[in-house]
Design a protein around this motif. Structure first.
Motif: not given
Length: 136
Positions: A88, A93, A115, A125
């Motif tokens: 990530a 996020l 991500a 991710c």
């Protein structure tokens, strides 16, 4: 968008000390769907410079519970599984969760964690699935 539901969701998030500590933001909260986001800070990273798995997992878990709670009411996670697909890396996020099936007391939900880099490019991710249980 149901503004009353969204406002309720923001109130719940504000009552979660861990979510407040991390800086989590509720982006979308509507029946059957929820989206949570988190701007990555140095404190969220592990030694290789990408988001710690615990941060990714937390965000997926909370988004799953929000999605389930959108159809069940006050809810908690009964169980969930996560697959980490790639590191990530990025500045933000986003966890997008949706209900795949629900009854009176349980909902099965799925979540994609993306991500996002500084240019706004999203990469998947992690993928998660969980069972959410109506509290009370």
């Amino acid at each position: 968008m149901d503004q009353a539901l969204f406002d309720y969701g923001r109130k719940i998030l504000a009552a979660q000390p861990f979510s407040v500590l991390l800086g989590t933001e509720l982006v979308t909260f509507e029946p059957g769907r929820a989206e949570l986001a988190l701007d990555l800070k140095p404190e969220h990273l592990q030694q290789h410079g990408f988001a710690h798995g615990g941060i990714v997992s937390y965000l997926a878990d909370n988004a799953l519970t929000y999605a389930g709670g959108s159809v069940l009411g006050d809810s908690v996670t009964l169980e969930f599984k996560i697959n980490y697909l790639r590191p990530a890396k990025g500045s933000r996020l986003v966890a997008r969760a949706r209900v795949t099936g629900a009854g009176k007391t349980q909902a099965v939900c799925q979540c994609d964690v993306m991500a996002i880099d500084e240019a706004g490019v999203e990469k998947l991710c992690a993928a998660a699935q969980g069972t959410i249980w109506k509290a009370g």
